[in-house]
Motif scaffolding. Structure first.
Motif, PDB file in Angstrom:
ATOM      1  N   HIS A 248      28.832  83.273 -45.231  1.00  0.00           N
ATOM      2  CA  HIS A 248      29.185  84.480 -44.476  1.00  0.00           C
ATOM      3  C   HIS A 248      30.315  84.438 -43.723  1.00  0.00           C
ATOM      4  O   HIS A 248      30.767  83.440 -43.055  1.00  0.00           O
ATOM      5  N   PHE A 249      31.301  85.411 -44.235  1.00  0.00           N
ATOM      6  CA  PHE A 249      32.356  85.567 -43.653  1.00  0.00           C
ATOM      7  C   PHE A 249      32.755  87.206 -43.341  1.00  0.00           C
ATOM      8  O   PHE A 249      32.404  87.905 -44.041  1.00  0.00           O
ATOM      9  N   VAL A 250      33.317  87.517 -42.258  1.00  0.00           N
ATOM     10  CA  VAL A 250      34.016  88.774 -42.082  1.00  0.00           C
ATOM     11  C   VAL A 250      33.120  89.836 -42.333  1.00  0.00           C
ATOM     12  O   VAL A 250      33.420  90.958 -43.038  1.00  0.00           O
ATOM     13  N   GLY A 251      31.903  89.720 -41.921  1.00  0.00           N
ATOM     14  CA  GLY A 251      30.848  90.682 -42.348  1.00  0.00           C
ATOM     15  C   GLY A 251      30.292  90.963 -43.526  1.00  0.00           C
ATOM     16  O   GLY A 251      30.081  92.074 -44.318  1.00  0.00           O
ATOM     17  N   TRP A 252      30.675  89.878 -44.479  1.00  0.00           N
ATOM     18  CA  TRP A 252      30.219  89.854 -45.892  1.00  0.00           C
ATOM     19  C   TRP A 252      29.151  88.502 -46.109  1.00  0.00           C
ATOM     20  O   TRP A 252      29.725  87.579 -45.690  1.00  0.00           O
ATOM     21  N   ASP A 253      28.272  88.561 -47.095  1.00  0.00           N
ATOM     22  CA  ASP A 253      27.475  87.549 -47.360  1.00  0.00           C
ATOM     23  C   ASP A 253      27.880  87.188 -49.030  1.00  0.00           C
ATOM     24  O   ASP A 253      28.227  88.229 -49.731  1.00  0.00           O
ATOM     25  N   PHE A 254      28.378  86.084 -49.157  1.00  0.00           N
ATOM     26  CA  PHE A 254      28.723  85.522 -50.397  1.00  0.00           C
ATOM     27  C   PHE A 254      27.726  84.514 -51.055  1.00  0.00           C
ATOM     28  O   PHE A 254      27.344  83.532 -50.362  1.00  0.00           O
ATOM     29  N   VAL A 255      27.165  84.816 -52.327  1.00  0.00           N
ATOM     30  CA  VAL A 255      26.595  83.955 -53.200  1.00  0.00           C
ATOM     31  C   VAL A 255      27.122  83.631 -54.329  1.00  0.00           C
ATOM     32  O   VAL A 255      27.663  84.407 -55.018  1.00  0.00           O
ATOM     33  N   VAL A 256      27.297  82.137 -54.420  1.00  0.00           N
ATOM     34  CA  VAL A 256      27.699  81.631 -55.715  1.00  0.00           C
ATOM     35  C   VAL A 256      26.829  81.959 -56.847  1.00  0.00           C
ATOM     36  O   VAL A 256      25.648  81.450 -56.915  1.00  0.00           O
ATOM     37  N   ILE A 257      27.148  82.758 -57.879  1.00  0.00           N
ATOM     38  CA  ILE A 257      26.180  82.943 -59.000  1.00  0.00           C
ATOM     39  C   ILE A 257      26.464  82.178 -60.156  1.00  0.00           C
ATOM     40  O   ILE A 257      25.535  82.188 -61.118  1.00  0.00           O
ATOM     41  N   ALA A 258      27.806  81.653 -60.352  1.00  0.00           N
ATOM     42  CA  ALA A 258      28.019  80.772 -61.380  1.00  0.00           C
ATOM     43  C   ALA A 258      28.860  79.864 -61.071  1.00  0.00           C
ATOM     44  O   ALA A 258      29.944  80.159 -60.584  1.00  0.00           O
ATOM     45  N   ALA A 259      28.787  78.429 -61.456  1.00  0.00           N
ATOM     46  CA  ALA A 259      29.443  77.506 -61.143  1.00  0.00           C
ATOM     47  C   ALA A 259      29.259  76.272 -61.889  1.00  0.00           C
ATOM     48  O   ALA A 259      28.222  76.101 -62.415  1.00  0.00           O
ATOM     49  N   ASP A 260      30.457  75.364 -62.177  1.00  0.00           N
ATOM     50  CA  ASP A 260      30.099  73.939 -62.665  1.00  0.00           C
ATOM     51  C   ASP A 260      30.414  73.164 -61.963  1.00  0.00           C
ATOM     52  O   ASP A 260      30.812  73.340 -60.630  1.00  0.00           O
ATOM     53  N   ALA A 261      30.379  71.763 -62.174  1.00  0.00           N
ATOM     54  CA  ALA A 261      30.867  70.734 -61.372  1.00  0.00           C
ATOM     55  C   ALA A 261      32.257  70.683 -60.839  1.00  0.00           C
ATOM     56  O   ALA A 261      32.609  70.196 -59.622  1.00  0.00           O
ATOM     57  N   LYS A 262      33.116  71.340 -61.495  1.00  0.00           N
ATOM     58  CA  LYS A 262      34.395  71.492 -60.989  1.00  0.00           C
ATOM     59  C   LYS A 262      35.061  72.740 -60.289  1.00  0.00           C
ATOM     60  O   LYS A 262      36.044  72.759 -59.697  1.00  0.00           O
ATOM     61  N   GLN A 263      34.380  73.946 -60.723  1.00  0.00           N
ATOM     62  CA  GLN A 263      34.789  75.030 -60.135  1.00  0.00           C
ATOM     63  C   GLN A 263      33.806  76.016 -60.169  1.00  0.00           C
ATOM     64  O   GLN A 263      33.022  76.008 -60.960  1.00  0.00           O
ATOM     65  N   ILE A 264      34.067  77.206 -59.272  1.00  0.00           N
ATOM     66  CA  ILE A 264      33.115  78.422 -58.967  1.00  0.00           C
ATOM     67  C   ILE A 264      33.521  79.194 -60.192  1.00  0.00           C
ATOM     68  O   ILE A 264      34.733  79.828 -60.113  1.00  0.00           O
ATOM     69  N   HIS A 265      32.693  80.019 -60.931  1.00  0.00           N
ATOM     70  CA  HIS A 265      33.020  80.947 -61.798  1.00  0.00           C
ATOM     71  C   HIS A 265      32.876  82.385 -61.259  1.00  0.00           C
ATOM     72  O   HIS A 265      33.800  83.492 -61.337  1.00  0.00           O
ATOM     73  N   LYS A 266      31.651  82.586 -60.690  1.00  0.00           N
ATOM     74  CA  LYS A 266      31.561  84.056 -60.128  1.00  0.00           C
ATOM     75  C   LYS A 266      30.770  83.957 -59.055  1.00  0.00           C
ATOM     76  O   LYS A 266      29.761  83.159 -58.532  1.00  0.00           O
ATOM     77  N   ILE A 267      31.034  85.093 -58.357  1.00  0.00           N
ATOM     78  CA  ILE A 267      30.490  85.093 -56.840  1.00  0.00           C
ATOM     79  C   ILE A 267      29.941  86.708 -56.458  1.00  0.00           C
ATOM     80  O   ILE A 267      30.657  87.566 -56.903  1.00  0.00           O
ATOM     81  N   SER A 268      28.938  86.738 -55.730  1.00  0.00           N
ATOM     82  CA  SER A 268      28.348  88.052 -55.542  1.00  0.00           C
ATOM     83  C   SER A 268      28.842  88.245 -54.018  1.00  0.00           C
ATOM     84  O   SER A 268      28.417  87.213 -53.231  1.00  0.00           O
ATOM     85  N   ALA A 269      29.300  89.346 -53.635  1.00  0.00           N
ATOM     86  CA  ALA A 269      29.731  89.635 -52.122  1.00  0.00           C
ATOM     87  C   ALA A 269      28.944  90.974 -51.757  1.00  0.00           C
ATOM     88  O   ALA A 269      29.261  91.847 -52.449  1.00  0.00           O
ATOM     89  N   LYS A 270      28.334  90.850 -50.821  1.00  0.00           N
ATOM     90  CA  LYS A 270      27.463  92.086 -50.239  1.00  0.00           C
ATOM     91  C   LYS A 270      27.625  92.170 -48.721  1.00  0.00           C
ATOM     92  O   LYS A 270      27.717  91.188 -48.133  1.00  0.00           O
ATOM     93  N   ARG A 271      27.960  93.343 -48.292  1.00  0.00           N
ATOM     94  CA  ARG A 271      28.407  93.609 -46.981  1.00  0.00           C
ATOM     95  C   ARG A 271      27.073  93.415 -46.060  1.00  0.00           C
ATOM     96  O   ARG A 271      26.084  93.667 -46.194  1.00  0.00           O
ATOM     97  N   SER A 272      27.140  92.625 -45.030  1.00  0.00           N
ATOM     98  CA  SER A 272      26.303  92.303 -43.923  1.00  0.00           C
ATOM     99  C   SER A 272      26.859  92.770 -42.644  1.00  0.00           C
ATOM    100  O   SER A 272      27.859  93.169 -42.575  1.00  0.00           O
ATOM    101  N   GLN A 273      26.150  92.472 -41.571  1.00  0.00           N
ATOM    102  CA  GLN A 273      26.432  92.492 -40.446  1.00  0.00           C
ATOM    103  C   GLN A 273      27.621  91.615 -39.903  1.00  0.00           C
ATOM    104  O   GLN A 273      27.717  90.251 -40.335  1.00  0.00           O
TER     105      GLN A 273
END
Ligand code: ADP
Length: 280
Positions: A248-273
């Motif tokens: 959770h950063f700056v009013g957004w929720d970030f969820v990692v939706i694809a990653a392998d052992a070495k890097q993150i491939h995709k993230i979902s970001a949704k506005r939160s409080q």
């Protein structure tokens, strides 16, 4: 830009300088664009040229993990296959690891070996036809590299970090893109957008998306150490986050939706409080 429009642009610029008596070129261009003395496009391009003088090659290179290369000892025929597969016309050659790049093969140097009567000659390996790589530090300024590319008549360089490891690869196209925006050539596969807007409150972000570009979508994350969203989350987590890890950063929720052992491939970001940064 043809010769005429080129000279008319420079005559406009020298006129602007004499009229405005400003010594800050950037400000002159911004003011002239605002006042309509320069067209929007012309102004933007001139500002981008100035930006080349401040942009380090590490900000625009193709990173090490995305470099298509072949190992030393590869035959010319296999190298040609790799070139076809990658769609790039030049591939670095490495000895043992990507940190040890020893040459570059050019598609056009390979052609004679693929023509029937030449192919009958002894089988060759890439070492016979590779060219010397040009190594540059990550901190070299793009404007300086553009000059060097012109004077050396070589348009590709290998970027090395301070320990001599391979950091990335850069070509004249990467430099020109700073000035004129994305150039797609015949072989460029359609690239996935780095940031995809699903709605005003939801984005899909590719791991390598630039933190600066996120601010255009209302997400203002700052880091002195990391340039990419994937790097930022890894730094914050202290490890490479796995799938479903949330932040959770700056009013957004970030969820990692694809990653392998070495890097993150995709993230979902949704506005939160808006909340203080936390990590679940
Ligand atoms: P090409 O037409 O051979 O792809 P360009 O100079 O037009 O070469 O470069 C286009 C883009 O591809 C640039 O972003 C450049 O950094 C990248 N690129 C060039 N060669 C390679 C390679 N061997 N591996 C990965 N990326 C490359």
């Amino acid at each position: 830009m043809d010769g005429d429009s080129h000279s008319s642009l420079w005559s406009k610029l020298s006129k602007l300088f004499s009229i405005r008596g400003e010594d800050n070129l950037e400000q002159v261009i911004i003011d002239a664009r605002k006042d309509g003395e320069l067209q929007q496009e012309e102004g933007n391009m001139l500002l981008s040229i100035l930006q080349l003088g401040e942009t380090q090659v590490q900000d625009i290179m193709t990173p090490r993990t995305d470099i298509d290369c072949v190992s030393a000892g590869t035959s010319t025929v296999d190298a040609a296959r790799s070139i076809l597969k990658s769609g790039h016309s030049r591939l670095p050659i490495y000895q043992d690891t990507r940190d040890n790049i020893t040459g570059i093969i050019y598609a056009k140097d390979l052609l004679p070996y693929l023509v029937e009567d030449c192919a009958k000659r002894e089988p060759q390996t890439v070492e016979h036809i590779m060219r010397e790589p040009y190594f540059i530090p990550e901190t070299k300024l793009s404007a300086e590299l553009l000059q060097e590319f012109r004077s050396r008549k070589n348009h590709i360089a290998i970027v090395v970090d301070e320990y001599g490891g391979t950091s990335g690869l850069i070509t004249i196209e990467d430099l020109l893109e700073v000035i004129v925006g994305e150039i797609e050539d015949e072989h460029d596969a359609p690239r996935e957008e780095d940031i995809l807007r699903i709605s005003d409150d939801e984005l899909i972000i590719i791991g390598r998306a630039d933190l600066d570009d996120l601010s255009d979508f209302g997400i203002n994350l700052e880091s002195d150490e990391m340039d990419t969203m994937g790097g930022f989350l890894s730094l914050h987590a202290g490890h490479v986050p796995h799938k479903d890890e949330t932040f959770h950063f700056v009013g957004w929720d970030f969820v990692v939706i694809a990653a392998d052992a070495k890097q993150i491939h995709k993230i979902s970001a949704k506005r939160s409080q808006p909340t203080k940064a936390t990590h679940a």
